[in-house]
Scaffold this active site. Structure first.
Site, short mmCIF file in Angstrom:
data_model
loop_
_atom_site.label_atom_id
_atom_site.label_comp_id
_atom_site.label_asym_id
_atom_site.label_seq_id
_atom_site.Cartn_x
_atom_site.Cartn_y
_atom_site.Cartn_z
N ASN A 62 0.82 -1.21 0.00
CA ASN A 62 0.00 0.00 0.00
C ASN A 62 0.86 1.26 0.00
O ASN A 62 1.92 1.31 0.61
CB ASN A 62 -1.03 0.01 1.14
CG ASN A 62 -0.47 -0.32 2.50
OD1 ASN A 62 0.50 -1.06 2.63
ND2 ASN A 62 -1.09 0.21 3.52
N GLU A 64 0.37 5.18 0.74
CA GLU A 64 -0.56 6.18 1.30
C GLU A 64 -0.17 7.59 0.89
O GLU A 64 0.88 7.83 0.28
CB GLU A 64 -0.58 6.02 2.84
CG GLU A 64 -1.15 4.67 3.24
CD GLU A 64 -1.37 4.49 4.72
OE1 GLU A 64 -0.86 5.32 5.53
OE2 GLU A 64 -2.04 3.50 5.10
N ASN A 65 -1.07 8.53 1.24
CA ASN A 65 -0.86 9.92 0.87
C ASN A 65 -1.47 10.79 1.97
O ASN A 65 -2.50 10.41 2.55
CB ASN A 65 -1.55 10.18 -0.48
CG ASN A 65 -1.12 11.48 -1.10
OD1 ASN A 65 -1.54 12.55 -0.67
ND2 ASN A 65 -0.27 11.40 -2.08
N CYS A 73 -4.30 0.76 -2.32
CA CYS A 73 -4.09 -0.51 -1.61
C CYS A 73 -3.05 -1.36 -2.34
O CYS A 73 -2.86 -1.25 -3.55
CB CYS A 73 -5.39 -1.31 -1.57
SG CYS A 73 -6.69 -0.60 -0.58
N GLU A 75 -3.18 -4.51 -3.15
CA GLU A 75 -3.74 -5.39 -4.19
C GLU A 75 -3.83 -4.66 -5.52
O GLU A 75 -3.51 -5.21 -6.58
CB GLU A 75 -5.15 -5.85 -3.80
CG GLU A 75 -5.24 -6.68 -2.54
CD GLU A 75 -5.45 -5.85 -1.28
OE1 GLU A 75 -4.84 -4.77 -1.16
OE2 GLU A 75 -6.21 -6.30 -0.41
N CYS A 112 -10.45 -4.81 0.30
CA CYS A 112 -11.54 -3.84 0.43
C CYS A 112 -12.44 -3.93 -0.80
O CYS A 112 -12.11 -4.60 -1.80
CB CYS A 112 -10.98 -2.43 0.58
SG CYS A 112 -10.38 -1.72 -0.96
N CYS A 115 -10.88 -2.96 -4.17
CA CYS A 115 -9.94 -3.98 -4.66
C CYS A 115 -10.71 -5.19 -5.19
O CYS A 115 -10.33 -5.76 -6.21
CB CYS A 115 -8.97 -4.40 -3.57
SG CYS A 115 -7.74 -3.12 -3.23
N1 THU Z 1 -5.21 -1.61 2.64
C1 THU Z 1 -4.68 -2.39 1.66
O1 THU Z 1 -3.63 -2.07 1.08
N2 THU Z 1 -5.32 -3.53 1.33
C2 THU Z 1 -6.40 -4.04 1.99
O2 THU Z 1 -6.86 -5.12 1.66
C3 THU Z 1 -7.00 -3.28 3.11
C4 THU Z 1 -6.45 -1.92 3.32
C5 THU Z 1 -4.48 -0.40 3.04
C6 THU Z 1 -5.09 0.91 2.66
C7 THU Z 1 -4.48 1.84 3.68
O3 THU Z 1 -3.20 2.23 3.23
C8 THU Z 1 -4.30 0.96 4.91
O4 THU Z 1 -4.37 -0.38 4.45
C9 THU Z 1 -5.33 1.18 6.01
O5 THU Z 1 -6.61 1.15 5.49
#
Ligand code: THU
Length: 161
Positions: A62, A64-65, A73, A75, A112, A115
């Protein structure tokens, strides 16, 4: 009136010993790549290892920003990279792991909604299932195709008129 029931089959394992060598390798790869996630805001580091039909393993984590919806995410980082680099090759399996405060979480992480929709698009595009391997420290779940996690999904057939 009719009542219709939708069933999802989930295989659950208490540890990795019963898994194939291929699945174990994908989990190990997902755990490794999760360490390189950019997750300074949530501290939740997710790793994804996507196995393609040609044997290639695409890694994602993942990103983030500070403007939160901009991040992506693990995935989708992996599946979009696969789409960009190998546009004609279907994916066949995806392992996902997550850690918090340097420890992998006990429960298997689950993709999520966005995804799921993205992975489902890939399955529909290639008419080929992506096996999900959701690996927690205390439990592993396997779902034979991502579409099983997205009942009554919206797909391209609605746009075909
Ligand atoms: N996140 C993922 O990368 N994949 C998932 O299946 C669930 C959530 C990330 C998004 C965000 O950066 C962090 O987890 C918290 O939500």
């Amino acid at each position: 009136m009719k009542i219709k029931e939708i069933k999802t089959v989930i295989k659950e394992y208490d540890n990795e010993s019963e898994l194939s060598a291929e699945d174990k390798k994908l989990i190990t790869t997902a755990r490794e790549v999760s360490k390189k996630a950019y997750a300074p805001y949530s501290g939740f580091k997710v790793g994804a290892a996507l196995l393609l039909e040609n044997g290639e393993i695409i890694e994602g984590n993942n990103q983030e920003n500070s403007s939160s919806p901009v991040g992506l995410c693990a995935e989708r980082v992996a599946i979009f990279y696969a789409g960009a680099m190998y546009p004609d090759i279907p994916a066949k399996a995806l392992a996902i792991t997550a850690s918090m405060e340097h420890d992998f979480i006990d429960e298997p992480v689950t993709p999520c909604g966005s995804c799921r929709q993205t992975l489902y698009e890939h399955e529909s595009r290639f008419n080929s299932p992506i096996r999900l391997i959701l690996a927690g420290k205390k439990k592993i779940r396997i779902i034979e195709k991502t579409g099983d996690l997205l009942p009554l999904a919206f797909d391209k057939t609605y746009l075909e008129g």
